[in-house]
Design a protein around this motif. Structure first.
Motif, short mmCIF file in Angstrom:
data_model
loop_
_atom_site.label_atom_id
_atom_site.label_comp_id
_atom_site.label_asym_id
_atom_site.label_seq_id
_atom_site.Cartn_x
_atom_site.Cartn_y
_atom_site.Cartn_z
N SER A 52 0.83 -1.21 0.00
CA SER A 52 0.00 0.00 0.00
C SER A 52 0.86 1.25 0.00
CB SER A 52 -0.94 0.02 1.21
OG SER A 52 -0.23 0.27 2.40
N ALA A 53 0.26 2.30 -0.49
CA ALA A 53 0.86 3.63 -0.48
C ALA A 53 -0.28 4.61 -0.27
CB ALA A 53 1.59 3.91 -1.78
N GLY A 54 -0.12 5.50 0.67
CA GLY A 54 -1.17 6.47 0.94
C GLY A 54 -2.45 5.83 1.48
N GLY A 55 -2.32 4.67 2.13
CA GLY A 55 -3.47 4.01 2.71
C GLY A 55 -4.30 3.20 1.74
N GLN A 56 -3.83 3.06 0.51
CA GLN A 56 -4.57 2.32 -0.51
C GLN A 56 -3.63 1.29 -1.12
OE1 GLN A 56 -5.70 4.61 -4.01
NE2 GLN A 56 -7.72 3.66 -3.98
N THR A 57 -4.12 0.04 -1.29
CA THR A 57 -3.27 -0.98 -1.88
C THR A 57 -3.08 -0.70 -3.37
OG1 THR A 57 -5.00 -2.54 -2.51
CG2 THR A 57 -4.10 -2.73 -0.24
N LEU A 58 -2.03 -1.27 -3.92
CA LEU A 58 -1.81 -1.12 -5.36
C LEU A 58 -2.95 -1.76 -6.14
CD1 LEU A 58 2.03 -1.81 -5.63
CD2 LEU A 58 0.84 0.37 -5.39
N ALA A 59 -3.51 -2.85 -5.62
CA ALA A 59 -4.65 -3.50 -6.27
C ALA A 59 -5.86 -2.56 -6.28
CB ALA A 59 -5.00 -4.80 -5.57
N GLU A 60 -6.10 -1.87 -5.18
CA GLU A 60 -7.20 -0.91 -5.12
C GLU A 60 -6.98 0.26 -6.08
OE1 GLU A 60 -8.35 -1.68 -0.42
OE2 GLU A 60 -6.90 -0.11 -0.94
N ARG A 61 -5.76 0.72 -6.16
CA ARG A 61 -5.45 1.81 -7.10
C ARG A 61 -5.69 1.38 -8.54
NH1 ARG A 61 -0.19 5.35 -5.44
NH2 ARG A 61 -0.93 5.96 -3.39
N ALA A 62 -5.26 0.16 -8.87
CA ALA A 62 -5.45 -0.35 -10.23
C ALA A 62 -6.92 -0.49 -10.55
CB ALA A 62 -4.72 -1.68 -10.40
N ALA A 63 -7.70 -1.00 -9.59
CA ALA A 63 -9.14 -1.15 -9.80
C ALA A 63 -9.80 0.21 -9.99
CB ALA A 63 -9.77 -1.89 -8.62
N ALA A 64 -9.41 1.19 -9.20
CA ALA A 64 -9.98 2.53 -9.32
C ALA A 64 -9.62 3.15 -10.67
CB ALA A 64 -9.51 3.42 -8.17
N ALA A 65 -8.38 2.94 -11.11
CA ALA A 65 -7.94 3.48 -12.40
C ALA A 65 -8.70 2.82 -13.54
CB ALA A 65 -6.44 3.30 -12.58
N ALA A 66 -8.92 1.51 -13.44
CA ALA A 66 -9.67 0.79 -14.48
C ALA A 66 -11.12 1.27 -14.52
CB ALA A 66 -9.61 -0.71 -14.22
N GLU A 67 -11.70 1.50 -13.35
CA GLU A 67 -13.08 1.99 -13.28
C GLU A 67 -13.20 3.37 -13.90
OE1 GLU A 67 -16.27 3.22 -9.87
OE2 GLU A 67 -15.12 1.37 -9.55
N THR A 68 -12.23 4.21 -13.61
CA THR A 68 -12.23 5.57 -14.18
C THR A 68 -12.09 5.50 -15.69
OG1 THR A 68 -11.28 6.50 -12.16
CG2 THR A 68 -11.01 7.78 -14.18
N ALA A 69 -11.22 4.61 -16.18
CA ALA A 69 -11.02 4.46 -17.62
C ALA A 69 -12.29 3.93 -18.28
CB ALA A 69 -9.86 3.52 -17.90
N ASN A 70 -13.01 3.04 -17.61
CA ASN A 70 -14.23 2.47 -18.18
C ASN A 70 -15.40 3.45 -18.18
OD1 ASN A 70 -13.06 0.01 -18.74
ND2 ASN A 70 -13.63 -0.88 -16.79
N THR A 71 -15.42 4.36 -17.22
CA THR A 71 -16.54 5.32 -17.15
C THR A 71 -16.22 6.63 -17.87
OG1 THR A 71 -15.77 6.23 -15.03
CG2 THR A 71 -17.36 4.40 -14.96
N GLY A 72 -14.94 6.79 -18.23
CA GLY A 72 -14.54 8.00 -18.92
C GLY A 72 -14.45 9.21 -18.04
#
Length: 73
Positions: A52-72
């Motif tokens: 984790s970095a900044g209280g968020q795991t790398l897996a969570e960051r990747a999931a959030a980035a993928a969600e943002t990319a999918n929703t535009g």
């Protein structure tokens, strides 16, 4: 006997890890001129859910980035 330890998040190709090992080995040899046979380099791969970095795991960051990319967003 120098020992270099590198920790990375999982997900790189074996060829990338092998290149990293070779490049670090060469850098140590050039920098401190020790016999090549005495240089040790260890790469540890950690699952993204265990880092984790900044209280968020790398897996969570990747999931959030993928969600943002999918929703535009």
């Amino acid at each position: 006997m120098p020992l270099v330890e590198i920790t990375l998040a999982e997900g790189r190709a074996p060829e990338q890890i092998r290149a990293l090992l070779a490049d670090v080995h060469l850098a140590v040899h050039k920098a401190i001129n020790v016999p090549e046979a005495s240089i040790r380099v260890v790469v540890r791969e950690v699952p993204p859910a265990h880092w984790s970095a900044g209280g968020q795991t790398l897996a969570e960051r990747a999931a959030a980035a993928a969600e943002t990319a999918n929703t535009g967003s």
